[in-house]
Write an enzyme that holds these catalytic residues in place. Structure first.
Site, PDB file in Angstrom:
ATOM      1  N   TYR A   1       3.676  14.511  -2.235  1.00 12.75           N
ATOM      2  CA  TYR A   1       4.846  13.718  -2.650  1.00 12.75           C
ATOM      3  C   TYR A   1       4.814  13.418  -4.152  1.00 12.75           C
ATOM      4  CZ  TYR A   1       5.981  13.226   2.230  1.00 12.75           C
ATOM      5  OH  TYR A   1       6.333  13.500   3.522  1.00 12.75           O
ATOM      6  N   ALA A   2       3.648  13.007  -4.653  1.00 19.04           N
ATOM      7  CA  ALA A   2       3.569  12.619  -6.065  1.00 19.04           C
ATOM      8  C   ALA A   2       3.677  13.839  -6.980  1.00 19.04           C
ATOM      9  CB  ALA A   2       2.245  11.887  -6.317  1.00 19.04           C
TER      10      ALA A   2
ATOM     11  N   GLU B   1       2.974   6.002  15.524  1.00 18.54           N
ATOM     12  CA  GLU B   1       4.054   7.005  15.539  1.00 18.54           C
ATOM     13  C   GLU B   1       3.649   8.204  16.395  1.00 18.54           C
ATOM     14  OE1 GLU B   1       5.069   7.500  11.278  1.00 18.54           O
ATOM     15  OE2 GLU B   1       6.850   6.335  11.777  1.00 18.54           O
TER      16      GLU B   1
ATOM     17  N   ASP C   1      -1.868   8.772  -3.633  1.00 15.72           N
ATOM     18  CA  ASP C   1      -3.052   8.253  -2.922  1.00 15.72           C
ATOM     19  C   ASP C   1      -4.316   8.327  -3.776  1.00 15.72           C
ATOM     20  OD1 ASP C   1      -1.188   8.251  -0.931  1.00 15.72           O
ATOM     21  OD2 ASP C   1      -2.323   9.471   0.486  1.00 15.72           O
TER      22      ASP C   1
ATOM     23  N   ALA D   1       4.050   7.338   1.010  1.00 19.31           N
ATOM     24  CA  ALA D   1       4.869   8.399   0.408  1.00 19.31           C
ATOM     25  C   ALA D   1       5.887   7.805  -0.572  1.00 19.31           C
ATOM     26  CB  ALA D   1       5.587   9.182   1.507  1.00 19.31           C
TER      27      ALA D   1
HETATM   28  P1  NAD Z   1      -4.119   2.763   8.226  1.00 20.35           P
HETATM   29  O1  NAD Z   1      -5.339   2.486   7.452  1.00 20.35           O
HETATM   30  O2  NAD Z   1      -2.869   2.128   7.813  1.00 20.35           O
HETATM   31  O3  NAD Z   1      -4.372   2.388   9.775  1.00 20.35           O
HETATM   32  C1  NAD Z   1      -5.572   2.726  10.431  1.00 20.35           C
HETATM   33  C2  NAD Z   1      -5.827   1.756  11.579  1.00 20.35           C
HETATM   34  O4  NAD Z   1      -7.021   2.159  12.219  1.00 20.35           O
HETATM   35  C3  NAD Z   1      -6.033   0.328  11.089  1.00 20.35           C
HETATM   36  O5  NAD Z   1      -5.178  -0.524  11.800  1.00 20.35           O
HETATM   37  C4  NAD Z   1      -7.507   0.064  11.370  1.00 20.35           C
HETATM   38  O6  NAD Z   1      -7.767  -1.264  11.746  1.00 20.35           O
HETATM   39  C5  NAD Z   1      -7.787   1.028  12.530  1.00 20.35           C
HETATM   40  N1  NAD Z   1      -9.207   1.393  12.613  1.00 20.35           N
HETATM   41  C6  NAD Z   1     -10.041   1.652  11.584  1.00 20.35           C
HETATM   42  N2  NAD Z   1     -11.287   1.908  12.062  1.00 20.35           N
HETATM   43  C7  NAD Z   1     -11.230   1.819  13.414  1.00 20.35           C
HETATM   44  C8  NAD Z   1     -12.176   1.991  14.449  1.00 20.35           C
HETATM   45  N3  NAD Z   1     -13.438   2.292  14.200  1.00 20.35           N
HETATM   46  N4  NAD Z   1     -11.750   1.838  15.715  1.00 20.35           N
HETATM   47  C9  NAD Z   1     -10.471   1.541  15.994  1.00 20.35           C
HETATM   48  N5  NAD Z   1      -9.537   1.365  15.041  1.00 20.35           N
HETATM   49  C10 NAD Z   1      -9.898   1.513  13.756  1.00 20.35           C
HETATM   50  O7  NAD Z   1      -4.021   4.367   8.271  1.00 20.35           O
HETATM   51  P2  NAD Z   1      -2.749   5.282   8.620  1.00 20.35           P
HETATM   52  O8  NAD Z   1      -1.994   4.758   9.782  1.00 20.35           O
HETATM   53  O9  NAD Z   1      -3.263   6.667   8.677  1.00 20.35           O
HETATM   54  O10 NAD Z   1      -1.853   5.133   7.332  1.00 20.35           O
HETATM   55  C11 NAD Z   1      -2.335   5.539   6.043  1.00 20.35           C
HETATM   56  C12 NAD Z   1      -1.309   5.150   4.992  1.00 20.35           C
HETATM   57  O11 NAD Z   1      -0.126   5.913   5.201  1.00 20.35           O
HETATM   58  C13 NAD Z   1      -0.917   3.681   5.074  1.00 20.35           C
HETATM   59  O12 NAD Z   1      -0.746   3.181   3.777  1.00 20.35           O
HETATM   60  C14 NAD Z   1       0.384   3.715   5.792  1.00 20.35           C
HETATM   61  O13 NAD Z   1       1.220   2.643   5.399  1.00 20.35           O
HETATM   62  C15 NAD Z   1       0.964   5.065   5.394  1.00 20.35           C
HETATM   63  N6  NAD Z   1       1.837   5.581   6.465  1.00 20.35           N
HETATM   64  C16 NAD Z   1       3.125   5.161   6.477  1.00 20.35           C
HETATM   65  C17 NAD Z   1       3.951   5.581   7.510  1.00 20.35           C
HETATM   66  C18 NAD Z   1       5.381   5.055   7.556  1.00 20.35           C
HETATM   67  O14 NAD Z   1       5.815   4.429   6.587  1.00 20.35           O
HETATM   68  N7  NAD Z   1       6.102   5.252   8.648  1.00 20.35           N
HETATM   69  C19 NAD Z   1       3.488   6.438   8.507  1.00 20.35           C
HETATM   70  C20 NAD Z   1       2.155   6.851   8.455  1.00 20.35           C
HETATM   71  C21 NAD Z   1       1.332   6.409   7.427  1.00 20.35           C
END
Ligand code: NAD
Length: 393
Positions: A11-12, A162, A290, A305
């Site tokens: 994206y960036a 999601e 990122d 993103a």
């Molecule tokens: P995240 O870090 O936001 O979420 C990961 C989750 O996994 C957390 O809630 C955490 O507590 C949990 N977790 C971590 N270790 C664990 C363990 N050992 N056991 C169980 N649970 C555990 O990661 P993501 O969802 O991949 O998102 C990454 C980035 O991408 C974020 O900044 C997010 O906002 C962004 N993103 C945005 C969208 C959207 O806007 N729709 C969609 C996907 C990702």
């Protein structure tokens, strides 16, 4: 003037390259793949909504008509002292560069997690997940081992939620294809924190949980995954989950390239930048998306993103200002909201501060797709990717 080097076509990187090229500056983009992947929709690709290849855009097509040269190579190091990028296939000298090499899964040193889980981080990993689930269903049809039909999702953040929503709609379809009773499928989402979606307010988390539970998703919140083996997930609570598929969506850290390059990084491997997005180590480098560690209100900006596209564009503008002998402008992030899809047509989250859920959130989520494609390549891109729009809005 030398061409500007942009490392990474996420994206960036894509937005930086386009901004520079639109202003008549020649750009060389180095990217590991010849395409831009639509990362924010990977859960759809992995969850069977559309063919995986629909979620990529060839870079040649993306930069059509612009002075952007594409090199397909995997960058291993930013040799900033010698002003060159070192890739697997070659080296790429620069005078000024924008680094947008994205992030990688964060495994938190959990025993067996890397070896026995499937990350959801790239188009290829989405393809692997999808094939793996189908293979497990086919094998179950032969050997009757019911744990093959269990999918454990590690992490109840946006990616995990999601993906759970997609799976809940896709698994019954695969079941029909392979004559497997859909009641045999189990989806369990494990979240270490007391609740899923910690970035949303409590009532929206409850809405999301109820919506997904109705669709058949089970939650184990407040129980971290502490160890993983082949087809077994161990929780801090002492419980063990047997699963044919283990998908890891527990978080990300910046590409290891930044630390390997000796740039000043934080604990998540993000390279430190000043308020203009310039590296604190070298003023010939702008670091975006990122990869960049930048704080607002005492907290690091999240790796999203929407911020990556803004940073890419802003770094390009600042780079051009430097070329013109002007001062740089501070990056001011605009956070338009957070929307999570809960299957094809529903969602939860907020848009410009307005909370939304259900079908309306699903429509908003679809509109964000159209908006992104428009930003990327105008109506040409919207039409090219027409198939990806679940609601034809
Ligand atoms: P995240 O870090 O936001 O979420 C990961 C989750 O996994 C957390 O809630 C955490 O507590 C949990 N977790 C971590 N270790 C664990 C363990 N050992 N056991 C169980 N649970 C555990 O990661 P993501 O969802 O991949 O998102 C990454 C980035 O991408 C974020 O900044 C997010 O906002 C962004 N993103 C945005 C969208 C959207 O806007 N729709 C969609 C996907 C990702």
């Amino acid at each position: 003037m030398d061409r500007i080097l942009v490392a990474g076509a996420g994206y960036a990187g894509v937005f930086a390259a386009k901004e520079l090229a639109r202003h008549g500056i020649g750009v060389t983009v180095v990217n590991a793949k010849p395409y831009h992947q639509l990362t924010t929709w990977l859960h759809e690709a992995a969850g069977g909504r559309h063919p995986v290849d629909d979620y990529k855009i060839d870079l040649a097509d993306l930069f059509y008509g612009l002075d952007v040269q594409v090199e397909v190579d995997e960058i291993h190091r930013v040799d900033w002292k010698q002003t060159r990028l070192v890739g697997r296939l070659g080296t790429y000298p620069y005078e000024r560069a924008v680094i947008g090499l994205g992030s990688a899964p964060e495994y938190f040193s959990i025993t067996g997690l890397y070896e026995h889980s499937l990350p959801l981080k790239s188009l290829e990993s989405a393809r692997v997940i999808r094939r793996h689930i189908e293979t497990q269903v086919r094998r179950y049809a032969k050997d009757g081992n019911v744990s093959r039909l269990t999918v454990v999702i590690g992490g109840g953040g946006l990616t995990g939620i999601e993906f759970a929503g997609e799976l809940a709609e896709w698994l019954p379809k695969i079941g029909r294809t392979y004559h497997v009773d859909q009641r045999q499928f189990v989806i369990v989402c494990v979240e270490a924190m007391p609740d899923i979606l910690p970035m949303l307010p409590p009532n929206q988390r409850s809405l999301a949980r109820r919506e997904l539970e109705r669709a058949g998703v089970q939650f184990k919140a407040g129980s971290a995954i502490v160890r993983v083996e082949d087809q077994a997930v161990y929780l801090a609570s002492g419980e063990t989950l047997c699963a044919g598929t283990i998908v890891w969506t527990g978080g990300v850290r910046a590409t290891p390239v930044l630390q390997a390059s000796g740039l000043t990084c934080d604990h998540k491997g993000r390279a430190r930048v000043d308020g203009t997005l310039q590296s604190v180590d070298d003023d010939r480098l702008w670091i975006v998306g990122d990869c960049a560690r930048l704080d607002r209100a005492g907290k690091p900006l999240p790796p999203t993103a929407q911020l990556a596209t803004q940073m890419g564009r802003h770094a390009a503008i600042n780079l051009m200002r430097v070329l013109n002998g002007e001062g740089q402008e501070l990056f001011v992030p605009k956070i338009y909201g957070t929307l999570a899809s809960l299957g094809h047509s529903r969602g939860v989250g907020d848009l410009a501060g307005v909370r939304t859920s259900g079908r309306l959130a699903g429509v908003f989520k679809e509109l964000t797709k159209v908006r992104y494609l428009l930003q990327l390549g105008g109506m040409r891109m919207v039409n090219r990717k027409r198939r990806l729009r679940t609601l034809q809005v």
